[in-house]
Every structure is written in C-alpha cells, then in structure tokens.
Scaffold this motif. Structure first.
Motif, PDB file in Angstrom:
ATOM      1  N   ILE A   1     -15.585  -1.371 -13.961  1.00 44.67           N
ATOM      2  CA  ILE A   1     -14.797  -2.090 -14.972  1.00 44.67           C
ATOM      3  C   ILE A   1     -13.304  -2.023 -14.650  1.00 44.67           C
ATOM      4  O   ILE A   1     -12.593  -3.039 -14.705  1.00 44.67           O
ATOM      5  CB  ILE A   1     -15.100  -1.530 -16.376  1.00 44.67           C
ATOM      6  CG1 ILE A   1     -16.534  -1.909 -16.776  1.00 44.67           C
ATOM      7  CG2 ILE A   1     -14.106  -2.054 -17.398  1.00 44.67           C
ATOM      8  CD1 ILE A   1     -17.028  -1.214 -18.017  1.00 44.67           C
ATOM      9  N   ILE A   2     -12.804  -0.847 -14.293  1.00 43.72           N
ATOM     10  CA  ILE A   2     -11.377  -0.715 -13.966  1.00 43.72           C
ATOM     11  C   ILE A   2     -11.023  -1.551 -12.745  1.00 43.72           C
ATOM     12  O   ILE A   2     -10.001  -2.242 -12.715  1.00 43.72           O
ATOM     13  CB  ILE A   2     -10.997   0.759 -13.753  1.00 43.72           C
ATOM     14  CG1 ILE A   2     -11.085   1.522 -15.075  1.00 43.72           C
ATOM     15  CG2 ILE A   2      -9.602   0.900 -13.173  1.00 43.72           C
ATOM     16  CD1 ILE A   2     -10.946   3.025 -14.927  1.00 43.72           C
ATOM     17  N   ALA A   3     -11.875  -1.518 -11.734  1.00 49.01           N
ATOM     18  CA  ALA A   3     -11.605  -2.306 -10.526  1.00 49.01           C
ATOM     19  C   ALA A   3     -11.682  -3.805 -10.824  1.00 49.01           C
ATOM     20  O   ALA A   3     -10.890  -4.581 -10.291  1.00 49.01           O
ATOM     21  CB  ALA A   3     -12.591  -1.933  -9.425  1.00 49.01           C
ATOM     22  N   GLU A   4     -12.588  -4.209 -11.682  1.00 51.49           N
ATOM     23  CA  GLU A   4     -12.704  -5.623 -12.044  1.00 51.49           C
ATOM     24  C   GLU A   4     -11.455  -6.101 -12.776  1.00 51.49           C
ATOM     25  O   GLU A   4     -10.939  -7.188 -12.513  1.00 51.49           O
ATOM     26  CB  GLU A   4     -13.944  -5.842 -12.922  1.00 51.49           C
ATOM     27  CG  GLU A   4     -14.105  -7.244 -13.461  1.00 51.49           C
ATOM     28  CD  GLU A   4     -14.347  -8.282 -12.391  1.00 51.49           C
ATOM     29  OE1 GLU A   4     -13.983  -9.446 -12.625  1.00 51.49           O
ATOM     30  OE2 GLU A   4     -14.888  -7.941 -11.329  1.00 51.49           O
ATOM     31  N   VAL A   5     -10.946  -5.283 -13.659  1.00 55.60           N
ATOM     32  CA  VAL A   5      -9.758  -5.658 -14.427  1.00 55.60           C
ATOM     33  C   VAL A   5      -8.517  -5.711 -13.541  1.00 55.60           C
ATOM     34  O   VAL A   5      -7.684  -6.609 -13.678  1.00 55.60           O
ATOM     35  CB  VAL A   5      -9.558  -4.677 -15.601  1.00 55.60           C
ATOM     36  CG1 VAL A   5      -8.210  -4.854 -16.252  1.00 55.60           C
ATOM     37  CG2 VAL A   5     -10.667  -4.841 -16.620  1.00 55.60           C
ATOM     38  N   THR A   6      -8.381  -4.790 -12.625  1.00 55.01           N
ATOM     39  CA  THR A   6      -7.155  -4.725 -11.826  1.00 55.01           C
ATOM     40  C   THR A   6      -7.203  -5.559 -10.552  1.00 55.01           C
ATOM     41  O   THR A   6      -6.154  -5.939 -10.038  1.00 55.01           O
ATOM     42  CB  THR A   6      -6.823  -3.271 -11.439  1.00 55.01           C
ATOM     43  OG1 THR A   6      -7.914  -2.737 -10.705  1.00 55.01           O
ATOM     44  CG2 THR A   6      -6.535  -2.440 -12.658  1.00 55.01           C
ATOM     45  N   ALA A   7      -8.376  -5.866 -10.011  1.00 55.77           N
ATOM     46  CA  ALA A   7      -8.458  -6.578  -8.732  1.00 55.77           C
ATOM     47  C   ALA A   7      -8.263  -8.079  -8.879  1.00 55.77           C
ATOM     48  O   ALA A   7      -7.632  -8.704  -8.037  1.00 55.77           O
ATOM     49  CB  ALA A   7      -9.797  -6.300  -8.065  1.00 55.77           C
ATOM     50  N   SER A   8      -8.800  -8.645  -9.918  1.00 55.41           N
ATOM     51  CA  SER A   8      -8.817 -10.101 -10.033  1.00 55.41           C
ATOM     52  C   SER A   8      -7.439 -10.747 -10.115  1.00 55.41           C
ATOM     53  O   SER A   8      -7.164 -11.690  -9.390  1.00 55.41           O
ATOM     54  CB  SER A   8      -9.668 -10.507 -11.235  1.00 55.41           C
ATOM     55  OG  SER A   8     -10.988 -10.099 -11.023  1.00 55.41           O
ATOM     56  N   PRO A   9      -6.539 -10.288 -11.002  1.00 59.74           N
ATOM     57  CA  PRO A   9      -5.288 -11.044 -11.127  1.00 59.74           C
ATOM     58  C   PRO A   9      -4.391 -10.976  -9.901  1.00 59.74           C
ATOM     59  O   PRO A   9      -3.556 -11.856  -9.713  1.00 59.74           O
ATOM     60  CB  PRO A   9      -4.595 -10.410 -12.319  1.00 59.74           C
ATOM     61  CG  PRO A   9      -5.483  -9.382 -12.866  1.00 59.74           C
ATOM     62  CD  PRO A   9      -6.614  -9.209 -11.939  1.00 59.74           C
TER      63      PRO A   9
END
Length: 172
Positions: free
Chosen positions: A36-44
């Motif tokens: 979840i943390i990687a998904e939130v920070t990687a995309s933008p």
C-alpha cells in the motif's frame, strides 16, 4: 471436528496461536502495508524502485497467504498431500521471502540517494525501508523456526549397534 470431504475445512486454532502462525500473520500485514505504501508513493512520481518494491511485496503477501491458509485450514494433513514434506515447503517459502525482502531493502536504499533528498522520497522510501528491516527480522525468525521443524520432521536413520560391528544387514 473430523473432515469428511464436505463442508468447510477444519480450522486449526493451535496453529493460529503458535509462534509460526503469529509470525505469518505479522508477515502478511507487513507485506500488505509495504504494498500500500509503495502504491501510494510510486504512482505520482513514476518511481521505478518503488514500483518494483510494490510488486515484490504483493508477491510475498500472496505466497505467505497461501502457506498460512494451508496450515490454518489443515490442508497439509489431508490424505492427498500427506506425503509432501510441509516443514521443508515452509522453510523454502520463508527463505525465498527473506531473499525477496532483502531485494526490497536494496531497492529502498537505491531509492534514497543522499544527494536527492525530496520530501516524497523520505516519506515514501523511509517507511518502506523500516518495513523491509522488520520483515527481514520476522522472516529470519521464520527461517530458523522452519529449519528446526524440518529437521525434527525427518530424523536421520540410525543403524542399531549390534549390526554396526558385523557390517551386515539384518536378514541377509
């Protein structure tokens, strides 16, 4: 409750209360949190290291969920798979996940170069690095525990003393 092939599987509450069961639960929570943390920070920010961290965390979560469900539902005790060395399967799973978390740790180290301290790198990679360290510790504990269980499961055969000095097999 005896399982006759129909209905829901019997849940092994002893496994859920054991050290291995608790460690597997903690590992699944850590892997899901890392995803979840990687998904939130990687995309933008189009951040490749965190995208790899995300997929490795998801893979670890799915693998651990499969092993956890197998032991919790007592599927490893059914007649169809009773010949599988389940402590060895758990040992290999834990070792593989330990190596994958080590890759995740290296990815977070690569994602945080000291010359490019940006707020999203600190807030994204630092929690993932902490998760990777905690997960490495929990999977190392599981590797050790699984290794001991595996060796207790398959003891080495011993030759009785009265056949050792003869050098012959019994009933030959």
């Amino acid at each position: 409750m005896e399982q006759n092939g129909w209905g829901p599987p019997a849940v092994d509450l002893n496994f859920l209360k054991s050290g291995l069961g608790v460690l597997k639960l903690v590992q699944m929570v850590l892997s899901l949190a890392g995803f979840i943390i990687a998904e939130v920070t990687a995309s933008p920010y189009n951040w490749e290291q965190m995208k790899a961290f995300e997929w490795i965390s998801l893979t670890i979560f799915i693998l651990t969920l499969a092993v956890f469900t197998t032991f919790l539902a007592s599927w490893h005790k059914t007649e169809a798979v009773v010949r599988v060395n389940w402590p060895l399967v758990d040992f290999v799973h834990s070792g593989l996940c330990f190596l994958l978390w080590a890759v995740n740790f290296i990815l977070t180290m690569a994602a945080m170069p000291l010359r490019h301290w940006r707020w999203y790198r600190v807030y994204g990679a630092l929690p993932c690095m902490i998760l990777a360290i905690i997960s490495l510790v929990t999977f190392w504990a599981t590797v050790r525990m699984s290794y001991r269980r595996w060796h207790l499961f398959s003891p080495t055969p011993t030759i009785p003393y009265h056949y050792q000095h003869l050098g012959t097999e019994p009933y030959s």
